[in-house]
Design a protein around this motif. Sequence first.
Motif, short mmCIF file in Angstrom:
data_model
loop_
_atom_site.label_atom_id
_atom_site.label_comp_id
_atom_site.label_asym_id
_atom_site.label_seq_id
_atom_site.Cartn_x
_atom_site.Cartn_y
_atom_site.Cartn_z
N VAL A 48 -13.64 -15.66 29.20
CA VAL A 48 -14.92 -15.01 29.45
C VAL A 48 -15.26 -15.18 30.92
CG1 VAL A 48 -17.37 -14.97 28.90
CG2 VAL A 48 -15.72 -15.49 27.12
N SER A 49 -15.56 -14.06 31.60
CA SER A 49 -15.99 -14.14 32.99
C SER A 49 -17.36 -13.49 33.12
CB SER A 49 -14.97 -13.47 33.91
OG SER A 49 -14.83 -12.11 33.58
N ILE A 50 -18.26 -14.20 33.81
CA ILE A 50 -19.63 -13.73 34.00
C ILE A 50 -19.81 -13.46 35.48
CG2 ILE A 50 -22.06 -14.28 33.72
CD1 ILE A 50 -21.12 -16.28 31.52
N ASP A 51 -20.07 -12.19 35.83
CA ASP A 51 -20.28 -11.79 37.23
C ASP A 51 -21.65 -11.13 37.33
OD1 ASP A 51 -19.82 -11.25 39.91
OD2 ASP A 51 -18.80 -9.35 39.48
N GLY A 52 -22.69 -11.94 37.53
CA GLY A 52 -24.05 -11.42 37.56
C GLY A 52 -24.42 -10.91 36.18
N PRO A 53 -24.82 -9.64 36.06
CA PRO A 53 -25.17 -9.12 34.73
C PRO A 53 -23.96 -8.66 33.92
CG PRO A 53 -25.61 -7.47 36.40
CD PRO A 53 -25.16 -8.70 37.13
N GLN A 54 -22.78 -8.63 34.52
CA GLN A 54 -21.58 -8.13 33.85
C GLN A 54 -20.85 -9.27 33.14
OE1 GLN A 54 -21.19 -4.86 34.06
NE2 GLN A 54 -19.38 -4.72 32.80
N VAL A 55 -20.66 -9.15 31.84
CA VAL A 55 -19.91 -10.13 31.05
C VAL A 55 -18.63 -9.46 30.57
CG1 VAL A 55 -19.92 -11.58 28.99
CG2 VAL A 55 -22.02 -11.28 30.30
N THR A 56 -17.48 -10.05 30.90
CA THR A 56 -16.18 -9.50 30.51
C THR A 56 -15.47 -10.51 29.62
OG1 THR A 56 -16.06 -8.33 32.61
CG2 THR A 56 -14.03 -8.52 31.36
N VAL A 57 -14.95 -10.03 28.49
CA VAL A 57 -14.25 -10.89 27.54
C VAL A 57 -12.83 -10.35 27.39
CG1 VAL A 57 -14.24 -11.77 25.19
CG2 VAL A 57 -16.41 -11.30 26.31
N LYS A 58 -11.83 -11.24 27.65
CA LYS A 58 -10.42 -10.88 27.49
C LYS A 58 -9.83 -11.73 26.39
CE LYS A 58 -9.82 -10.08 32.38
NZ LYS A 58 -9.26 -10.69 33.58
N GLY A 59 -9.04 -11.10 25.53
CA GLY A 59 -8.43 -11.83 24.43
C GLY A 59 -7.08 -11.25 24.10
N PRO A 60 -6.47 -11.73 23.02
CA PRO A 60 -5.14 -11.26 22.65
C PRO A 60 -5.08 -9.77 22.29
CG PRO A 60 -6.00 -12.80 21.00
CD PRO A 60 -6.95 -12.80 22.15
N LYS A 61 -6.18 -9.19 21.81
CA LYS A 61 -6.17 -7.77 21.42
C LYS A 61 -6.62 -6.83 22.52
CE LYS A 61 -6.43 -8.12 16.49
NZ LYS A 61 -5.75 -7.11 15.73
N GLY A 62 -7.23 -7.36 23.59
CA GLY A 62 -7.67 -6.47 24.65
C GLY A 62 -8.80 -7.05 25.47
N ARG A 63 -9.52 -6.16 26.14
CA ARG A 63 -10.57 -6.57 27.07
C ARG A 63 -11.81 -5.68 26.86
NH1 ARG A 63 -10.07 -6.69 33.54
NH2 ARG A 63 -12.20 -6.16 33.96
N LEU A 64 -12.98 -6.32 26.80
CA LEU A 64 -14.25 -5.61 26.66
C LEU A 64 -15.23 -6.14 27.69
CD1 LEU A 64 -14.69 -5.66 22.78
CD2 LEU A 64 -14.19 -3.67 24.17
N SER A 65 -16.14 -5.27 28.15
CA SER A 65 -17.17 -5.75 29.08
C SER A 65 -18.51 -5.14 28.69
CB SER A 65 -16.81 -5.41 30.52
OG SER A 65 -16.77 -4.02 30.70
N HIS A 66 -19.57 -5.85 29.06
CA HIS A 66 -20.93 -5.43 28.73
C HIS A 66 -21.85 -5.80 29.88
CE1 HIS A 66 -24.60 -4.80 26.49
NE2 HIS A 66 -24.97 -6.03 26.71
N SER A 67 -22.75 -4.90 30.21
CA SER A 67 -23.74 -5.15 31.25
C SER A 67 -25.02 -5.65 30.59
CB SER A 67 -24.00 -3.88 32.04
OG SER A 67 -24.87 -4.14 33.10
N GLU B 212 -10.06 -10.80 16.55
CA GLU B 212 -9.68 -10.29 15.23
C GLU B 212 -9.67 -8.77 15.16
OE1 GLU B 212 -12.47 -12.01 12.48
OE2 GLU B 212 -12.35 -13.95 13.50
N GLY B 213 -10.57 -8.12 15.86
CA GLY B 213 -10.70 -6.67 15.79
C GLY B 213 -11.59 -6.26 14.63
N TYR B 214 -11.90 -4.98 14.56
CA TYR B 214 -12.77 -4.44 13.51
C TYR B 214 -12.05 -3.32 12.79
CZ TYR B 214 -16.64 -7.08 15.41
OH TYR B 214 -17.46 -8.10 15.83
N GLU B 215 -12.38 -3.15 11.51
CA GLU B 215 -11.76 -2.09 10.71
C GLU B 215 -12.78 -1.55 9.72
OE1 GLU B 215 -7.57 -1.55 8.44
OE2 GLU B 215 -8.72 -3.33 7.89
N LYS B 216 -12.82 -0.23 9.60
CA LYS B 216 -13.65 0.44 8.60
C LYS B 216 -12.71 1.19 7.67
CE LYS B 216 -18.22 0.50 9.66
NZ LYS B 216 -19.31 0.32 8.76
N LYS B 217 -12.84 0.96 6.39
CA LYS B 217 -12.01 1.65 5.41
C LYS B 217 -12.81 2.82 4.82
CE LYS B 217 -9.33 -2.39 4.05
NZ LYS B 217 -8.01 -1.97 4.44
#
Length: 180
Positions: A17-36, A81-86
């Motif tokens: 997890v990296s926090i750069d001001g208001p930007q939060v970025t999360v990297k894991g085994p399945k990929g990378r997501l960021s949120h402001s 883990e990821g998400y899944e909708k059936k």
Amino acid sequence: MSRIGRLPIPVPAGVDVSIDGPQVTVKGPKGRLSHSVAAPIEVAQEDGTLLVTRPDDERVSRALHGLTRTLIANMVVGVTEGYEKKLEIVGTGYRVVAKGSNLEFALGYSHSITIEPPDGVAFRVEAPTRFSVAGIDKQQVGEVAAKLRKLRKPDPYKGKGVRYAGEQIRRKVGKAGKKK
């Protein structure tokens, strides 16, 4: 204090997890997501957990506190883990077929409908009437699943259409016959 917002977010091993001001970025085994993160809310990282805090008890701050915490927690779960909708299809002749990464639906229209997966989303067909939508972004997975359900909403009279797995459809009584 928000009961949801004050809960710490555990960061599992293998997640960065990296926090750069208001930007939060999360990297894991399945990929990378960021949120402001919205203005008054602050995110801090402390020994394997993330803490979301708010500066005051203003109405906007209270509303954003729990929301921000939940969005960041969903990002952590998504990259691990990821998400899944059936979804399932009910109806005579209604089916779905995988064509490469695309889905091809036969839903009683005069033509078949082909849907391409957006970036970060994958489709999997388990049976001609059952398929799933998977990805790391919870919002995107839910939105794609809702769009697929919208292709042929479940009919309240016969129950035919595309529905979420386990969804109960409220059935209506049909037209009554003429009494003599």
